[in-house]
Design a protein around this motif. Sequence first.
Motif, PDB file in Angstrom:
ATOM      1  N   GLU A  29       0.834  -1.193   0.000  1.00 35.36           N
ATOM      2  CA  GLU A  29       0.000   0.000   0.000  1.00 35.36           C
ATOM      3  C   GLU A  29       0.873   1.248   0.000  1.00 35.36           C
ATOM      4  O   GLU A  29       1.824   1.363   0.757  1.00 35.36           O
ATOM      5  N   THR A  30       0.537   2.192  -0.867  1.00 27.58           N
ATOM      6  CA  THR A  30       1.264   3.453  -0.919  1.00 27.58           C
ATOM      7  C   THR A  30       0.706   4.398   0.120  1.00 27.58           C
ATOM      8  O   THR A  30      -0.505   4.664   0.135  1.00 27.58           O
ATOM      9  N   PRO A  31       1.536   4.882   1.039  1.00 33.84           N
ATOM     10  CA  PRO A  31       1.016   5.785   2.071  1.00 33.84           C
ATOM     11  C   PRO A  31       0.543   7.096   1.457  1.00 33.84           C
ATOM     12  O   PRO A  31       1.031   7.515   0.405  1.00 33.84           O
ATOM     13  N   PRO A  32      -0.393   7.779   2.084  1.00 31.16           N
ATOM     14  CA  PRO A  32      -0.888   9.055   1.562  1.00 31.16           C
ATOM     15  C   PRO A  32       0.227  10.082   1.464  1.00 31.16           C
ATOM     16  O   PRO A  32       1.131  10.128   2.291  1.00 31.16           O
ATOM     17  N   ASP A  33       0.151  10.906   0.417  1.00 33.06           N
ATOM     18  CA  ASP A  33       1.116  11.980   0.223  1.00 33.06           C
ATOM     19  C   ASP A  33       0.663  13.194   1.032  1.00 33.06           C
ATOM     20  O   ASP A  33      -0.369  13.799   0.735  1.00 33.06           O
ATOM     21  N   LEU A  34       1.422  13.551   2.054  1.00 30.86           N
ATOM     22  CA  LEU A  34       1.020  14.628   2.956  1.00 30.86           C
ATOM     23  C   LEU A  34       0.880  15.966   2.240  1.00 30.86           C
ATOM     24  O   LEU A  34       0.096  16.821   2.645  1.00 30.86           O
ATOM     25  N   ASP A  35       1.652  16.157   1.166  1.00 31.03           N
ATOM     26  CA  ASP A  35       1.617  17.437   0.444  1.00 31.03           C
ATOM     27  C   ASP A  35       0.476  17.511  -0.557  1.00 31.03           C
ATOM     28  O   ASP A  35       0.225  18.582  -1.130  1.00 31.03           O
ATOM     29  N   ASN A  80      -6.240  14.957  -0.390  1.00 26.47           N
ATOM     30  CA  ASN A  80      -7.526  15.323  -0.966  1.00 26.47           C
ATOM     31  C   ASN A  80      -8.593  15.202   0.118  1.00 26.47           C
ATOM     32  O   ASN A  80      -8.915  14.106   0.566  1.00 26.47           O
ATOM     33  N   LEU A  81      -9.136  16.331   0.560  1.00 27.96           N
ATOM     34  CA  LEU A  81     -10.108  16.320   1.651  1.00 27.96           C
ATOM     35  C   LEU A  81     -11.453  15.745   1.239  1.00 27.96           C
ATOM     36  O   LEU A  81     -12.330  15.545   2.082  1.00 27.96           O
ATOM     37  N   GLU A  82     -11.629  15.467  -0.054  1.00 29.87           N
ATOM     38  CA  GLU A  82     -12.880  14.873  -0.524  1.00 29.87           C
ATOM     39  C   GLU A  82     -12.772  13.356  -0.654  1.00 29.87           C
ATOM     40  O   GLU A  82     -13.750  12.698  -0.993  1.00 29.87           O
ATOM     41  N   CYS A  83     -11.575  12.817  -0.405  1.00 30.01           N
ATOM     42  CA  CYS A  83     -11.383  11.368  -0.509  1.00 30.01           C
ATOM     43  C   CYS A  83     -11.760  10.681   0.810  1.00 30.01           C
ATOM     44  O   CYS A  83     -11.839  11.308   1.862  1.00 30.01           O
ATOM     45  N   PHE A  84     -11.958   9.365   0.724  1.00 28.51           N
ATOM     46  CA  PHE A  84     -12.211   8.542   1.903  1.00 28.51           C
ATOM     47  C   PHE A  84     -10.885   7.920   2.344  1.00 28.51           C
ATOM     48  O   PHE A  84     -10.100   7.470   1.517  1.00 28.51           O
ATOM     49  N   TYR A  85     -10.655   7.878   3.652  1.00 30.28           N
ATOM     50  CA  TYR A  85      -9.409   7.350   4.180  1.00 30.28           C
ATOM     51  C   TYR A  85      -9.690   6.223   5.165  1.00 30.28           C
ATOM     52  O   TYR A  85     -10.631   6.289   5.958  1.00 30.28           O
ATOM     53  N   THR A  86      -8.847   5.199   5.093  1.00 36.10           N
ATOM     54  CA  THR A  86      -8.974   4.084   6.029  1.00 36.10           C
ATOM     55  C   THR A  86      -8.432   4.500   7.392  1.00 36.10           C
ATOM     56  O   THR A  86      -7.757   5.529   7.522  1.00 36.10           O
ATOM     57  N   SER A  87      -8.681   3.684   8.398  1.00 32.45           N
ATOM     58  CA  SER A  87      -8.168   3.981   9.739  1.00 32.45           C
ATOM     59  C   SER A  87      -6.644   3.998   9.752  1.00 32.45           C
ATOM     60  O   SER A  87      -6.029   4.828  10.427  1.00 32.45           O
ATOM     61  N   LYS A  88      -6.017   3.063   9.000  1.00 33.60           N
ATOM     62  CA  LYS A  88      -4.557   3.020   8.945  1.00 33.60           C
ATOM     63  C   LYS A  88      -4.001   4.273   8.269  1.00 33.60           C
ATOM     64  O   LYS A  88      -2.992   4.832   8.715  1.00 33.60           O
ATOM     65  N   PHE A 101      -5.489   7.198   8.118  1.00 39.09           N
ATOM     66  CA  PHE A 101      -5.764   8.293   9.042  1.00 39.09           C
ATOM     67  C   PHE A 101      -4.709   8.361  10.145  1.00 39.09           C
ATOM     68  O   PHE A 101      -4.172   9.433  10.461  1.00 39.09           O
ATOM     69  N   GLU A 102      -4.371   7.211  10.712  1.00 44.01           N
ATOM     70  CA  GLU A 102      -3.363   7.162  11.762  1.00 44.01           C
ATOM     71  C   GLU A 102      -1.996   7.551  11.213  1.00 44.01           C
ATOM     72  O   GLU A 102      -1.228   8.256  11.875  1.00 44.01           O
ATOM     73  N   TYR A 103      -1.669   7.101  10.004  1.00 39.32           N
ATOM     74  CA  TYR A 103      -0.392   7.438   9.378  1.00 39.32           C
ATOM     75  C   TYR A 103      -0.263   8.949   9.179  1.00 39.32           C
ATOM     76  O   TYR A 103       0.778   9.551   9.488  1.00 39.32           O
ATOM     77  N   ILE A 104      -1.329   9.590   8.675  1.00 40.21           N
ATOM     78  CA  ILE A 104      -1.303  11.033   8.418  1.00 40.21           C
ATOM     79  C   ILE A 104      -1.062  11.807   9.710  1.00 40.21           C
ATOM     80  O   ILE A 104      -0.217  12.705   9.771  1.00 40.21           O
ATOM     81  N   ASN A 105      -1.793  11.463  10.770  1.00 45.22           N
ATOM     82  CA  ASN A 105      -1.618  12.182  12.034  1.00 45.22           C
ATOM     83  C   ASN A 105      -0.249  11.947  12.650  1.00 45.22           C
ATOM     84  O   ASN A 105       0.322  12.843  13.276  1.00 45.22           O
ATOM     85  N   ASN A 106       0.301  10.747  12.480  1.00 42.83           N
ATOM     86  CA  ASN A 106       1.658  10.484  12.970  1.00 42.83           C
ATOM     87  C   ASN A 106       2.685  11.335  12.229  1.00 42.83           C
ATOM     88  O   ASN A 106       3.660  11.801  12.822  1.00 42.83           O
ATOM     89  N   ASN A 133       5.930  15.494  13.130  1.00 42.19           N
ATOM     90  CA  ASN A 133       7.272  15.966  12.761  1.00 42.19           C
ATOM     91  C   ASN A 133       7.283  16.788  11.482  1.00 42.19           C
ATOM     92  O   ASN A 133       8.362  17.144  10.996  1.00 42.19           O
ATOM     93  N   ASN A 134       6.122  17.081  10.924  1.00 41.14           N
ATOM     94  CA  ASN A 134       6.054  17.846   9.687  1.00 41.14           C
ATOM     95  C   ASN A 134       5.028  18.961   9.813  1.00 41.14           C
ATOM     96  O   ASN A 134       4.056  18.848  10.564  1.00 41.14           O
ATOM     97  N   ILE A 135       5.250  20.039   9.080  1.00 41.99           N
ATOM     98  CA  ILE A 135       4.327  21.167   9.083  1.00 41.99           C
ATOM     99  C   ILE A 135       3.455  21.095   7.839  1.00 41.99           C
ATOM    100  O   ILE A 135       3.948  20.969   6.723  1.00 41.99           O
ATOM    101  N   LEU A 136       2.153  21.155   8.031  1.00 37.63           N
ATOM    102  CA  LEU A 136       1.216  21.141   6.919  1.00 37.63           C
ATOM    103  C   LEU A 136       0.327  22.369   7.009  1.00 37.63           C
ATOM    104  O   LEU A 136      -0.198  22.679   8.083  1.00 37.63           O
TER     105      LEU A 136
END
Length: 242
Positions: free
Chosen positions: A11-17, A20-28, A30-35, A39-42
Amino acid sequence: MLKLFGTPKVETPPDLDNLNLECFYTSKEFEYINNQLKNNILKINGHPVNLFELDKNRKLIPMLQIPYCKEQVVAEIAAQLRNWNIQTRQGVEVTISQVLQLTNEQAWSFQSALFTPIFLVEVADIGVDTDNPKFREVDKRFKEKLITQSMVVQLGWLIDPQHKQIYIYRKGRRCSNPGWKDISGENILPGFVLDISLINRIIDPILPAPSRLSQVQANCPYCNNAFNNIYELIKHLESVHC
């Protein structure tokens, strides 16, 4: 015997940069993005984002960074709720965004179903009157999403400390504006009263006069134990007698 297996799918992890706020995200995901946000500024539309939450359709909701004074007001409200919870033994859980009851699985992971609080407080800059887009946006969210459509949320407070405005939302009733004064948790939070004077100390700080009260020896009225200052006594009362 030789067994051939296909190459496992990675699985390719979501690109933080490029979220897409209109996409659906799995729990994994979602957890990856918040982690990653630890350490990153968005920034979204120029506003720094601390973390995301998921709505009922599993779309990302950005939680924007908030000003220092607003953070202090949120912390003060949470502290008053915590003290009420300890003193009255209500058994609820208080977070900076929700008052709720969780299972152990919900408390320690993102894998569980979404939960709904019974009581909500939102601290926001909504202006001095109801005839502005900032108030209309939050008012609509309370009426159409947080109170009306919810089967659990019974009471909500919208508090603007900067303009000293309070709006109260009750399930099945019209929004009310009691003015800038102490407000009751009614039957939803029995016995709780939000002390506005403690919030005023944050938004209109006045340097306290020198005091020797904290250094005066204090005795517990229940067990007569002696303490070196009032703060140790308060901690003792909360942990032992409340």
